[in-house]
Enzyme design. Structure first.
Site, PDB file in Angstrom:
ATOM      1  N   GLU A   1       2.626   5.844   1.611  1.00  0.00           N
ATOM      2  CA  GLU A   1       3.003   5.303   2.991  1.00  0.00           C
ATOM      3  C   GLU A   1       4.319   4.579   2.868  1.00  0.00           C
ATOM      4  O   GLU A   1       5.010   4.279   1.835  1.00  0.00           O
ATOM      5  CB  GLU A   1       1.945   4.096   3.003  1.00  0.00           C
ATOM      6  CG  GLU A   1       0.581   4.379   3.320  1.00  0.00           C
ATOM      7  CD  GLU A   1      -0.277   3.226   3.319  1.00  0.00           C
ATOM      8  OE1 GLU A   1       0.043   2.061   3.210  1.00  0.00           O
ATOM      9  OE2 GLU A   1      -1.717   3.506   3.360  1.00  0.00           O
TER      10      GLU A   1
ATOM     11  N   ARG B   1     -19.110  -5.000   2.256  1.00  0.00           N
ATOM     12  CA  ARG B   1     -19.992  -5.977   1.703  1.00  0.00           C
ATOM     13  C   ARG B   1     -19.653  -7.343   2.180  1.00  0.00           C
ATOM     14  O   ARG B   1     -18.825  -7.478   3.016  1.00  0.00           O
ATOM     15  CB  ARG B   1     -19.545  -6.011   0.170  1.00  0.00           C
ATOM     16  CG  ARG B   1     -18.256  -6.469  -0.111  1.00  0.00           C
ATOM     17  CD  ARG B   1     -17.696  -6.745  -1.721  1.00  0.00           C
ATOM     18  NE  ARG B   1     -16.386  -7.542  -1.499  1.00  0.00           N
ATOM     19  CZ  ARG B   1     -15.239  -6.656  -1.513  1.00  0.00           C
ATOM     20  NH1 ARG B   1     -15.244  -5.681  -1.638  1.00  0.00           N
ATOM     21  NH2 ARG B   1     -14.111  -7.641  -1.540  1.00  0.00           N
TER      22      ARG B   1
ATOM     23  N   HIS C   1      -3.533  -9.369  -6.854  1.00  0.00           N
ATOM     24  CA  HIS C   1      -4.318  -9.001  -5.993  1.00  0.00           C
ATOM     25  C   HIS C   1      -5.727  -9.675  -6.209  1.00  0.00           C
ATOM     26  O   HIS C   1      -6.781  -9.299  -5.764  1.00  0.00           O
ATOM     27  CB  HIS C   1      -4.539  -7.452  -6.391  1.00  0.00           C
ATOM     28  CG  HIS C   1      -3.575  -6.552  -6.174  1.00  0.00           C
ATOM     29  ND1 HIS C   1      -2.840  -6.281  -4.768  1.00  0.00           N
ATOM     30  CD2 HIS C   1      -2.662  -5.924  -6.948  1.00  0.00           C
ATOM     31  CE1 HIS C   1      -2.106  -5.658  -4.930  1.00  0.00           C
ATOM     32  NE2 HIS C   1      -1.614  -5.246  -6.137  1.00  0.00           N
TER      33      HIS C   1
ATOM     34  N   LYS D   1      -9.824   5.955   0.371  1.00  0.00           N
ATOM     35  CA  LYS D   1      -8.825   5.440   1.070  1.00  0.00           C
ATOM     36  C   LYS D   1      -8.310   6.569   1.978  1.00  0.00           C
ATOM     37  O   LYS D   1      -7.958   6.072   3.416  1.00  0.00           O
ATOM     38  CB  LYS D   1      -7.763   4.698   0.133  1.00  0.00           C
ATOM     39  CG  LYS D   1      -8.314   3.507  -0.721  1.00  0.00           C
ATOM     40  CD  LYS D   1      -9.202   2.469  -0.168  1.00  0.00           C
ATOM     41  CE  LYS D   1     -10.339   2.130  -0.638  1.00  0.00           C
ATOM     42  NZ  LYS D   1     -11.294   1.483  -0.184  1.00  0.00           N
TER      43      LYS D   1
HETATM   44  C1  MV4 Z   1       0.476  -2.128   1.307  1.00  0.00           C
HETATM   45  C2  MV4 Z   1       1.509  -3.237   1.037  1.00  0.00           C
HETATM   46  C3  MV4 Z   1       2.799  -2.915   1.765  1.00  0.00           C
HETATM   47  N1  MV4 Z   1       2.946  -1.707   2.334  1.00  0.00           N
HETATM   48  N2  MV4 Z   1       0.855  -0.962   2.100  1.00  0.00           N
HETATM   49  C4  MV4 Z   1      -2.624  -3.910  -1.891  1.00  0.00           C
HETATM   50  C5  MV4 Z   1      -4.000  -3.828  -2.216  1.00  0.00           C
HETATM   51  C6  MV4 Z   1      -4.385  -2.820  -1.009  1.00  0.00           C
HETATM   52  N3  MV4 Z   1      -5.453  -3.320  -0.369  1.00  0.00           N
HETATM   53  C7  MV4 Z   1      -3.251  -2.649  -0.245  1.00  0.00           C
HETATM   54  N4  MV4 Z   1      -2.140  -3.240  -0.604  1.00  0.00           N
HETATM   55  C8  MV4 Z   1      -1.070  -3.219  -0.185  1.00  0.00           C
HETATM   56  N5  MV4 Z   1      -0.667  -2.236   0.550  1.00  0.00           N
HETATM   57  C9  MV4 Z   1       1.872  -0.681   2.445  1.00  0.00           C
HETATM   58  N6  MV4 Z   1       2.170   0.110   3.015  1.00  0.00           N
HETATM   59  C10 MV4 Z   1       1.345  -4.184   0.479  1.00  0.00           C
HETATM   60  C11 MV4 Z   1      -0.030  -4.085  -0.087  1.00  0.00           C
HETATM   61  C12 MV4 Z   1      -0.078  -5.446  -0.921  1.00  0.00           C
HETATM   62  C13 MV4 Z   1      -1.177  -6.578  -0.670  1.00  0.00           C
HETATM   63  C14 MV4 Z   1      -1.962  -6.323   0.472  1.00  0.00           C
HETATM   64  C15 MV4 Z   1      -3.055  -7.358   0.678  1.00  0.00           C
HETATM   65  C16 MV4 Z   1      -2.819  -8.480  -0.065  1.00  0.00           C
HETATM   66  C17 MV4 Z   1      -2.269  -8.563  -1.285  1.00  0.00           C
HETATM   67  C18 MV4 Z   1      -1.298  -7.388  -1.283  1.00  0.00           C
HETATM   68  C19 MV4 Z   1      -0.393  -7.912  -2.675  1.00  0.00           C
HETATM   69  C20 MV4 Z   1       0.344  -7.050  -2.989  1.00  0.00           C
HETATM   70  C21 MV4 Z   1       0.445  -5.682  -2.118  1.00  0.00           C
END
Ligand code: MV4
Length: 500
Positions: free
Chosen positions: A200, A292, A235, A116
């Site tokens: 972040e 994918r 998630h 990442k």
């Molecule tokens: C975040 C966020 C809020 N702020 N980054 C969750 C999994 C990973 N792909 C990154 N994720 C998140 N990153 C910042 N800076 C909130 C999430 C997140 C989220 C993102 C996409 C779909 C569902 C989620 C559920 C909880 C938190």
């Protein structure tokens, strides 16, 4: 085009790929574990190879054994589906080294997007917006505290090797940072064998919007618009749709161009998806790339009219993309519900058993991508997703109504499923208004999974109250229409009961 392709997967996605192969005149070769000897994907394929015992660690994850099977059966290529080996760099490399084609991106592109922090660095270098934060991993708790106060609370600690939310910690105030940093490190170490953590700025209440891209070996790459995937729990996505109510044509073009830029930076070929957070103020941030074919690809297929699996096969065999960016715009609205063997009334506890009855929805605009049939054994060996119910309609309101209608036609006996939960979401006023973001479902879950709440339930409660009033007052309260609709609700409930 390939003459023959091995599908290194099971369930609905194996069937989906087999269907794509058949329509292109490509011979399909399934693989299966002992538990899947009688599974639908085995019979649907032109040939099938047993690759080991039920646990996926002894079957679907054994890349070398799968490659051997492909060579023995004369396959020229391997489609990995999603999950299992689909995003393992070593597998993509091993397939190529064996003289076969991996139907997906080059191993180098999987590697570039796998870390990442490396993906963030790559994005920044190519002008792709990312959430403000570090790209270097953080050495210790003091350093974390220093950086957090620089960016300002709340902040989010993330695993560098991560993705999918594991090893993530929201930190709301300075007093919590040291403990959260240690916890994030431990979780990252446990989940990925790598304790590197970065930080972040935490974005409050964003949507999860992702962009589908596809590229060929000749330098052509396009985006196929967005999918809205905010309705998720822990998630795990539950409902996806295309397009998103929050994305205008202008924003689509901008985010699409951004996704193509990120993919090109990674040397990407084939189908892939860039995940973004779309904040309330309309700003968007690249999160990570899924290298994918995704579970939710059908909603993109329905609104664009492009068969993603067939184009994966074509570009992997060296053909050029047969369409350009200007040929693509979403038509109508598509929505997908992931039908899982989980009990919504019991905190989504996985449910196991034999499928004793199955009635599938059909009619206008309904697509069922399933991996089960009557007699299928649903075990704890594999993912609880049984099928995807996908609808397409002229607009979002009609798509929601169509999904509700299709869900109400669906009957699955033998295991608990998410059907009822999905029906309730389709009835939810906020969902119907499109007022969703990544925390929406978890906030709404209690009311969506409580005992009464469906239209049927409400109708039955109303009739019960009316009949009670009648018997107490000696006058008629419920009118003929009420009686008729309540009677048919009773009938439906009774039929469902007798099936269970
Ligand atoms: C975040 C966020 C809020 N702020 N980054 C969750 C999994 C990973 N792909 C990154 N994720 C998140 N990153 C910042 N800076 C909130 C999430 C997140 C989220 C993102 C996409 C779909 C569902 C989620 C559920 C909880 C938190």
């Amino acid at each position: 085009m390939f003459e023959s392709v091995l599908i290194a997967n099971r369930g609905e996605i194996a069937l989906r790929v087999i269907r794509g192969c058949r329509e292109l005149g490509v011979r399909s070769i399934a693989v299966y574990s002992d538990a899947d000897a009688g599974a639908p994907h085995v019979r649907a394929a032109d040939a099938a190879v047993n690759i080991g015992p039920a646990p996926s660690s002894q079957s679907y994850l054994l890349g070398d054994r799968i490659i051997e099977a492909a060579i023995r059966e004369g396959a020229q290529a391997i489609h990995p589906g999603y999950g299992f080996l689909s995003e393992r760099e070593w597998f993509a490399r091993a397939v190529r080294d064996a003289g076969l084609v991996f139907i997906g991106p080059p191993a180098e592109a999987i590697a570039a997007m796998g870390s990442k922090t490396a993906a963030r660095t790559l994005a920044v270098a190519h002008g792709v917006p990312v959430v403000p934060g570090t790209t270097e991993s953080i050495a210790d708790a003091e350093h974390a505290a220093e950086i957090a106060s620089k960016f300002g609370y709340p902040v989010l600690l993330k695993a560098a090797a991560g993705g999918g939310g594991k090893g993530m910690r929201v930190v709301r105030e300075p007093s919590e940072i040291a403990a959260s940093f240690d916890a994030a490190r431990r979780e990252a170490k446990n989940a990925f064998g790598d304790d590197a953590v970065y930080l972040e700025k935490y974005i409050e209440g964003p949507r999860h919007v992702e962009i589908q891209i596809i590229g060929d070996m000749h330098g052509n790459m396009v985006h196929l618009g967005e999918r809205e995937c905010s309705v998720q729990r822990r998630h795990q996505k539950m409902i996806e749709e295309a397009p998103s109510v929050a994305v205008s044509p202008e924003l689509r073009a901008e985010m699409g161009a951004t996704a193509v830029r990120a993919a090109r930076a990674a040397g990407y070929v084939n189908a892939g998806t860039c995940e973004f957070l779309l904040a309330r103020d309309g700003s968007y941030y690249f999160l990570e790339m899924n290298t994918r074919l995704q579970v939710e690809h059908p909603v993109t297929e329905l609104v664009t009219g492009i068969d993603l699996v067939q184009w994966q096969l074509r570009v992997a065999s060296g053909q050029q993309l047969g369409f350009a960016q200007e040929d693509i715009s979403p038509k109508g609205w598509a929505m997908e519900c992931r039908i899982t063997s989980e009990d919504p009334a019991n905190d989504f506890l996985p449910s196991t058993g034999r499928i004793s009855y199955l009635h599938l929805p059909s009619g206008p605009g309904v697509r069922w991508d399933g991996g089960i049939e009557i007699g299928s054994e649903v075990s704890l060996h594999y993912d609880p997703m049984l099928a995807k119910l996908i609808v397409h309609a002229p607009n979002r309101d009609l798509a929601v109504a169509r999904m509700h209608r299709a869900l109400s036609e669906l009957v699955i006996g033998g295991v608990e499923t998410s059907r009822e939960f999905h029906l309730r979401v389709m009835e939810d006023a906020e969902f119907r208004a499109g007022a969703i973001e990544i925390q929406w479902l978890e906030r709404r879950l209690a009311s969506l999974t409580s005992d009464v709440g469906t239209e049927d339930g409400a109708m039955l409660a109303a009739l019960a109250a009316a009949l009670l009033a009648e018997s107490e007052s000696g006058t008629r309260v419920a009118g003929p229409a009420q009686r008729e609709s309540a009677v048919s609700a009773w009938g439906r409930a009774a039929r469902l009961e007798s099936i269970r």
